[in-house]
Design an enzyme around this catalytic site. Structure first.
Site, PDB file in Angstrom:
ATOM      1  CG  LEU A  36      -9.997  -2.670  18.408  1.00  0.00           C
ATOM      2  CD1 LEU A  36      -8.473  -2.738  18.330  1.00  0.00           C
ATOM      3  CD2 LEU A  36     -10.561  -1.922  17.210  1.00  0.00           C
TER       4      LEU A  36
ATOM      5  NE  ARG B 242      -1.888  -1.728   3.589  1.00  0.00           N
ATOM      6  CZ  ARG B 242      -2.270  -1.906   4.846  1.00  0.00           C
ATOM      7  NH1 ARG B 242      -3.481  -1.530   5.225  1.00  0.00           N
ATOM      8  NH2 ARG B 242      -1.462  -2.470   5.719  1.00  0.00           N
TER       9      ARG B 242
ATOM     10  CD  GLU C 214      -3.372   3.109  15.551  1.00  0.00           C
ATOM     11  OE1 GLU C 214      -2.419   3.049  16.349  1.00  0.00           O
ATOM     12  OE2 GLU C 214      -3.259   3.515  14.377  1.00  0.00           O
TER      13      GLU C 214
ATOM     14  CE1 TYR D 282      -5.318   2.304  10.517  1.00  0.00           C
ATOM     15  CE2 TYR D 282      -4.210   1.868   8.434  1.00  0.00           C
ATOM     16  CZ  TYR D 282      -5.373   2.073   9.162  1.00  0.00           C
ATOM     17  OH  TYR D 282      -6.586   2.044   8.523  1.00  0.00           O
TER      18      TYR D 282
ATOM     19  CB  VAL E 285      -0.459 -11.624   7.881  1.00  0.00           C
ATOM     20  CG1 VAL E 285       0.005 -10.430   7.045  1.00  0.00           C
ATOM     21  CG2 VAL E 285       0.096 -12.924   7.304  1.00  0.00           C
TER      22      VAL E 285
ATOM     23  CE  LYS F 234       1.131  -2.102   9.525  1.00  0.00           C
ATOM     24  NZ  LYS F 234      -0.070  -2.408  10.362  1.00  0.00           N
TER      25      LYS F 234
ATOM     26  CB  VAL G 100     -12.377  -7.289  12.483  1.00  0.00           C
ATOM     27  CG1 VAL G 100     -11.808  -8.657  12.069  1.00  0.00           C
ATOM     28  CG2 VAL G 100     -11.346  -6.207  12.203  1.00  0.00           C
TER      29      VAL G 100
ATOM     30  CG  ASN H  18       1.407  -6.209   6.235  1.00  0.00           C
ATOM     31  OD1 ASN H  18       1.624  -7.360   6.586  1.00  0.00           O
ATOM     32  ND2 ASN H  18       2.025  -5.662   5.205  1.00  0.00           N
TER      33      ASN H  18
ATOM     34  CG  HIS I 204      -1.681  -0.866  15.215  1.00  0.00           C
ATOM     35  ND1 HIS I 204      -3.015  -0.958  15.547  1.00  0.00           N
ATOM     36  CD2 HIS I 204      -1.646  -0.800  13.855  1.00  0.00           C
ATOM     37  CE1 HIS I 204      -3.751  -0.963  14.446  1.00  0.00           C
ATOM     38  NE2 HIS I 204      -2.948  -0.855  13.412  1.00  0.00           N
TER      39      HIS I 204
ATOM     40  CB  VAL J  55      -7.996  -9.988  12.536  1.00  0.00           C
ATOM     41  CG1 VAL J  55      -8.038  -8.662  11.786  1.00  0.00           C
ATOM     42  CG2 VAL J  55      -8.525 -11.103  11.627  1.00  0.00           C
ATOM     43  CB  ALA J  56      -6.554  -8.806  17.615  1.00  0.00           C
ATOM     44  CB  ILE J  57      -1.416 -10.179  14.963  1.00  0.00           C
ATOM     45  CG1 ILE J  57       0.008 -10.543  15.400  1.00  0.00           C
ATOM     46  CG2 ILE J  57      -1.449  -9.593  13.561  1.00  0.00           C
ATOM     47  CD1 ILE J  57       0.081 -11.330  16.671  1.00  0.00           C
ATOM     48  CG  ASP J  58      -1.713  -4.612  12.873  1.00  0.00           C
ATOM     49  OD1 ASP J  58      -0.544  -4.963  12.679  1.00  0.00           O
ATOM     50  OD2 ASP J  58      -2.479  -4.268  11.963  1.00  0.00           O
TER      51      ASP J  58
END
Length: 371
Positions: free
Chosen positions: A241, A15, A118, A94, A299, A75, A180, A301, A96, A268-271
């Site tokens: 989240l 991106r 975020e 972002y 992952v 990112k 999500v 991203n 995080h 998905v919450a790994i960020d």
């Protein structure tokens, strides 16, 4: 204001912070936009497209950071970018931060003005700049989960939707009433899976139950309820989240031995640190690993896998606030808009996001005192 758009350097991040059409809005508003050579290629945008709308192309990231008053990224900054950031420079991206004490400390040490997508709020209490990426990640979570349930990828070898005469897979969505979660549920229902959405928001679960008219199961989140459902699940989506804070650990290490071998967790919450105690960040080139026979997809991203879609969606949501910051300057923009002010995570050496300060037991300073 001078706006900088560097190449994203996170592994397999395609991106870009500003697409040409969105960069054109800054130029039209009287700002200068400096784009690092090749920054848009992963999202299908050539340098000539930026030049056509009045941007300037520069060779390296150092040139972008040296020129710009505000850096617009996708990112969080990584190690090679730390020394490029300077005191008082705005970074709009972002972050995080709750997932990284080191990044939090670097942002403070460098004295940047960190405005995090975020944690910006809207009038309804939502997270407008996080929402489009959450929508994409939610939909991708089912797509990826279905793939890694296939036997050649280490999964159980089960088709998500089953076939006539054969039961479908059990999909458990933790945090199922969030953005999500709702998107994951929609995709899983579309594939005819047996879906259970778990959340603490009873009103939202009631709404989902009515919307799907019996096609999904809804369950209030307690430790015992989660434990019971994990035992039945073929695919678990970690979607819980807490804005700005570390994600709650809903799946503990001891839960893995209760799960079906070859089941898949898509965290998905790994960020924000992950929903599972055994999760650690992975990348698109090696997205999964096995722990106690359970496939983990973590992952950090996920939307980067579909950069044309996700760049457009992200830019649509961040443009308005970005133009406000550039037009008014960060102090006036944040004074004038309390919801945008929620995005200020660090400022001139101080932590201005309470959940981040609490996460690391660091000193919190109310943003109003700095404005």
């Amino acid at each position: 204001m001078k706006i900088g758009v560097p190449v994203e350097i996170k592994r397999h991040e395609y991106r870009v912070g500003l697409a040409p059409f969105h960069a054109a809005a800054y130029v039209k508003a009287g700002h200068e936009v400096f784009v690092q050579k090749g920054a848009g290629l992963g999202s299908g945008a050539a340098d000539k497209e930026y030049l056509a709308v009045g941007c300037k192309i520069v060779n390296g990231a150092a040139d972008v950071y040296a020129e710009a008053d505000m850096i617009i990224k996708v990112k969080e900054p990584l190690d090679p970018e730390y020394d490029l950031m300077r005191h008082g420079q705005i970074l709009y991206t972002y972050f995080h931060l709750a997932a990284s004490r080191r990044l939090t400390e670097v942002c403070c040490d460098r004295g940047i003005v960190a405005i995090a997508y975020e944690t910006i709020r809207d009038k309804k209490g939502g997270l407008p700049c996080l929402k489009p990426m959450s929508e994409i990640a939610g939909r991708l979570s089912i797509q990826e989960g279905a793939k890694y349930l296939e036997k050649p990828f280490g999964g159980r070898g089960i088709l998500l939707g089953g076939v006539p005469g054969v039961l479908p897979a059990n999909v458990l969505v933790l945090g199922g009433a969030g953005v999500v979660g709702r998107n994951a549920v929609a995709m899983a229902v579309g594939l005819h899976a047996n879906v259970t959405a778990v959340d603490v928001n009873i009103d939202a679960l009631t709404e989902m139950d009515a919307h799907y008219a019996g096609r999904i199961n809804t369950l209030y989140s307690t430790d015992e309820a989660v434990k019971e459902q994990i035992m039945k699940a073929d695919l678990v989506i970690g979607a819980a989240l807490i804005p700005g804070a570390a994600a709650p650990k809903m799946i503990r290490k001891e839960h893995l031995r209760l799960m079906k071998k070859g089941a898949v967790i898509v965290d998905v919450a790994i960020d924000q640190g992950g929903s599972c105690e055994t999760s650690h960040v992975t990348y698109h080139d090696k997205p999964v690993y096995a722990e106690q026979g359970i496939i983990h997809y973590c992952v950090g991203n996920m939307p980067g896998a579909v950069p044309i879609t996700s760049t457009a969606a992200l830019n649509n949501s961040t443009l308005r606030h970005g133009l406000t910051i550039a037009g008014k300057g960060w102090k006036k923009a944040l004074r004038d808009d309390v919801l945008l002010r929620e995005g200020l995570n660090t400022c001139l050496g101080h932590i201005t996001c309470l959940p981040v300060a609490q996460c690391f037991d660091m000193t919190y300073v109310d943003a109003e005192k700095l404005l």
